[in-house]
Structure formats: C-alpha cells, structure tokens
Design an enzyme around this catalytic site. Structure first.
Site, PDB file in Angstrom:
ATOM      1  N   TYR A 129     -36.070  -6.965  15.363  1.00  0.00           N
ATOM      2  CA  TYR A 129     -36.729  -5.983  14.493  1.00  0.00           C
ATOM      3  C   TYR A 129     -37.925  -5.334  15.205  1.00  0.00           C
ATOM      4  O   TYR A 129     -38.048  -4.109  15.253  1.00  0.00           O
ATOM      5  CB  TYR A 129     -37.179  -6.695  13.201  1.00  0.00           C
ATOM      6  CG  TYR A 129     -38.146  -5.910  12.361  1.00  0.00           C
ATOM      7  CD1 TYR A 129     -37.726  -4.779  11.677  1.00  0.00           C
ATOM      8  CD2 TYR A 129     -39.490  -6.302  12.257  1.00  0.00           C
ATOM      9  CE1 TYR A 129     -38.638  -4.048  10.908  1.00  0.00           C
ATOM     10  CE2 TYR A 129     -40.393  -5.581  11.495  1.00  0.00           C
ATOM     11  CZ  TYR A 129     -39.958  -4.457  10.822  1.00  0.00           C
ATOM     12  OH  TYR A 129     -40.845  -3.732  10.071  1.00  0.00           O
TER      13      TYR A 129
ATOM     14  N   HIS B 156     -44.970  -6.026  14.425  1.00  0.00           N
ATOM     15  CA  HIS B 156     -44.006  -6.859  15.157  1.00  0.00           C
ATOM     16  C   HIS B 156     -43.582  -6.228  16.490  1.00  0.00           C
ATOM     17  O   HIS B 156     -42.912  -6.876  17.289  1.00  0.00           O
ATOM     18  CB  HIS B 156     -42.830  -7.209  14.257  1.00  0.00           C
ATOM     19  CG  HIS B 156     -43.303  -8.016  13.086  1.00  0.00           C
ATOM     20  ND1 HIS B 156     -43.766  -9.309  13.221  1.00  0.00           N
ATOM     21  CD2 HIS B 156     -43.485  -7.684  11.782  1.00  0.00           C
ATOM     22  CE1 HIS B 156     -44.196  -9.748  12.050  1.00  0.00           C
ATOM     23  NE2 HIS B 156     -44.040  -8.779  11.155  1.00  0.00           N
TER      24      HIS B 156
ATOM     25  N   ASP C  27     -32.033   7.962   1.258  1.00  0.00           N
ATOM     26  CA  ASP C  27     -31.810   6.526   1.492  1.00  0.00           C
ATOM     27  C   ASP C  27     -30.312   6.260   1.351  1.00  0.00           C
ATOM     28  O   ASP C  27     -29.553   7.148   0.935  1.00  0.00           O
ATOM     29  CB  ASP C  27     -32.607   5.672   0.478  1.00  0.00           C
ATOM     30  CG  ASP C  27     -33.003   4.311   1.060  1.00  0.00           C
ATOM     31  OD1 ASP C  27     -32.141   3.681   1.712  1.00  0.00           O
ATOM     32  OD2 ASP C  27     -34.153   3.894   0.875  1.00  0.00           O
TER      33      ASP C  27
HETATM   34  C1  15L Z   1     -43.267  -5.963   8.655  1.00  0.00           C
HETATM   35  O1  15L Z   1     -43.038  -5.149   9.548  1.00  0.00           O
HETATM   36  C2  15L Z   1     -42.287  -6.208   7.573  1.00  0.00           C
HETATM   37  O2  15L Z   1     -41.568  -5.055   7.223  1.00  0.00           O
HETATM   38  C3  15L Z   1     -42.917  -6.836   6.352  1.00  0.00           C
HETATM   39  O3  15L Z   1     -41.886  -7.376   5.554  1.00  0.00           O
HETATM   40  C4  15L Z   1     -43.929  -7.929   6.707  1.00  0.00           C
HETATM   41  O4  15L Z   1     -43.278  -9.010   7.335  1.00  0.00           O
HETATM   42  C5  15L Z   1     -44.970  -7.356   7.644  1.00  0.00           C
HETATM   43  O5  15L Z   1     -44.377  -6.757   8.760  1.00  0.00           O
HETATM   44  C6  15L Z   1     -45.947  -8.427   8.126  1.00  0.00           C
HETATM   45  O6  15L Z   1     -46.005  -8.698   9.321  1.00  0.00           O
HETATM   46  O7  15L Z   1     -46.680  -8.963   7.287  1.00  0.00           O
END
Ligand code: 15L
Length: 268
Positions: A135, A112, A34
């Site tokens: 993202y 997402h 990391d």
């Molecule tokens: C994700 O991809 C995120 O990393 C996390 O923080 C949440 O937002 C999650 O999705 C979600 O959609 O609940």
C-alpha cells in the site's frame, strides 16, 4: 469556484468527506466518482467508474479542471490488488488527465510512503520515501508519477502524505499523526487554488506538538491548521495503544510489523 473538480473515491471515508466539505466552502461544480454509489445525496453529481479501465477514466476526466484523487484501496492488501487498483488506477488517471488537459491533481498520499522511518527522525518534504507495505509503495509511486507529470506535462500537483484523518485521535500514535477533517479540507483547497504550486509534497497533519513531520512547506503555501491532537486527553489515548514493539519504533506503526521478515537493526 465554478471550475469542474472531480473527486475520486467519493463513496469512501475521506473522498466522501471531501465531497461534502468542499461543497460547503464554495465548490459549485463537483463531480464524484467511485466503484459504487454510497452516501451520495440527490443533489450531488456522481458517475460510477472503475479507474482500472482507461476508457472510463478518460471519459470521466473530460472538461475537468482539477482532480482530487482519493480513489484507492486505503490499507494493505495483496500485491496484485494494490497493483491493479492503486498503481494502475492512478497511472490511468494521470494519463487521462494529460489527454484531457486537466490542470491540477491533488494526490492522497500517505504516511505509509515514509513508514519505515523511525519515530525519532523528523521528516520534511525532501525526506526519502521508505514505504512500509505494498500500500505504501503505491503511494510512493503516485508521488513520483505526479512529479513526472508536473515536470514533463505541466500538470500541477500536490501530494498530501496523510497521517491519520479521523474525527478524533484514537491512540498514542495519533497524537503525532492526526489530522482533522477541516484541516485536510484546507490542504486540498490550497492544492487547488495556490498559483505557485508546481509539484509539492506536504504532510497531512494538524498542528500536533508531537508531530514527526516538519510541515513548513505546507505553511509557506498557506496552510494554517486549526486543529491539534494536543487538546485530547493523551493519557486516555495511551491506553488504547497497541502492544506491538516493532510498530512502536516506526512511523508507519502496525503497517511495518505486518508480515515482517527483515532485520529491525538494519532499518536505521
Ligand atoms: C492510511 O494511509 C490509511 O488509509 C488509514 O486507514 C490509516 O491506517 C492511516 O494511514 C494511519 O496511518 O493512521
């Protein structure tokens, strides 16, 4: 398993969780990496590295059998930050994997990548990507990149479209999207060990009755979720739901409504 497995994002929420949970299920040769060293125990092997640097990425992937790639910005950010950290970082990682003959990559994709699908649509592994943010776009890119590296270079991959991986569900959306830490660990383990895998898209969700995703592909690969959001008190969860009308229409929730300038009716 005694083969070397590299976990990127090992100081983060899910990378860190997996660093510990995979050791518990018998991974004897784990290496964490990391940007910063955080919550790493003395007996754990860890190297600080920035995936934006191709040279360091090649260095940390030497002698590695499989990579569990969770090192990325985990929420929406500026286009530049996402481009540098998530897109270029992931590209460097796959290219380094090719050079060092890494056999497998488990990619932390996200809901997402498909967030602009309506909540009334049931998705499966063939559903088209509909990223809801910069993202989400970086996750869609990672899915395509891993498919290319599987087809062209025979690096096996499993992309897990993770829903909401938390200790417990916190709002009504999570009744559909929640995955427990144990179930995510199980999926990653399948991604590393299942011999039939070439390139796979699976959903990172527990056995939730209200799921928006048909995860039968994951089940065929051996996934038997042990947890379910159904066992939590749904009325209590509903109280915590945000009051964002647009977010309530789409699977990606608040990621879809942030900075929205489009026409909701056109997003069918
Ligand atoms: C994700 O991809 C995120 O990393 C996390 O923080 C949440 O937002 C999650 O999705 C979600 O959609 O609940």
């Amino acid at each position: 398993m005694n083969k070397k497995v590299l976990i990127t994002g090992a100081s983060g929420h899910l990378g860190g969780m997996l660093f510990k949970s995979m050791a518990k299920i018998g991974y004897r040769n784990l290496l964490g990496t990391d940007l910063k060293k955080k919550n790493i125990d003395k007996n754990e092997k860890f190297i600080k590295a920035n995936l934006k640097s191709f040279k360091s990425t090649v260095k940390i992937t030497k002698g590695v059998y499989a990579i569990v790639h969770f090192g990325a910005i985990p929420i929406e950010d500026t286009q530049q930050n996402i481009l540098q950290n998530n897109i270029i970082g992931t590209y460097n990682l796959f290219e380094a994997a090719r050079i060092n003959k890494v056999k497998r990559v488990i990619f932390a994709s996200s809901n997402h990548a498909i967030g602009f699908h309506r909540r009334t649509t049931k998705l499966n592994e063939f559903s088209v990507q509909r990223p809801d943010s910069h993202y989400g776009l970086s996750k869609a890119f990672g899915e395509d990149l891993s498919r290319l590296y599987a087809d062209k270079f025979n690096i096996k991959s499993m992309c897990i479209r993770i829903g909401s991986c938390l200790k417990s569900p916190k709002d009504r959306r999570h009744v559909s999207t929640w995955i427990s830490y144990g179930d995510l660990t199980q999926l990653v383990n399948i991604g590393i060990k299942n011999k039939s895998i070439h390139h796979e898209i699976v959903y990172g969700a527990s056995k939730n009755k209200k799921s928006w995703w048909n995860n039968s592909r994951a089940n065929k690969l051996g996934y038997k979720p042990k947890d379910s959001a159904d066992r939590f008190n749904i009325n209590l969860l509903s109280k915590n739901e945000y009051k964002d009308k647009m977010a309530l229409l789409f699977q990606g929730g608040v990621f879809t409504s942030a900075n929205f300038k489009g026409n909701i009716k056109k997003i069918k």
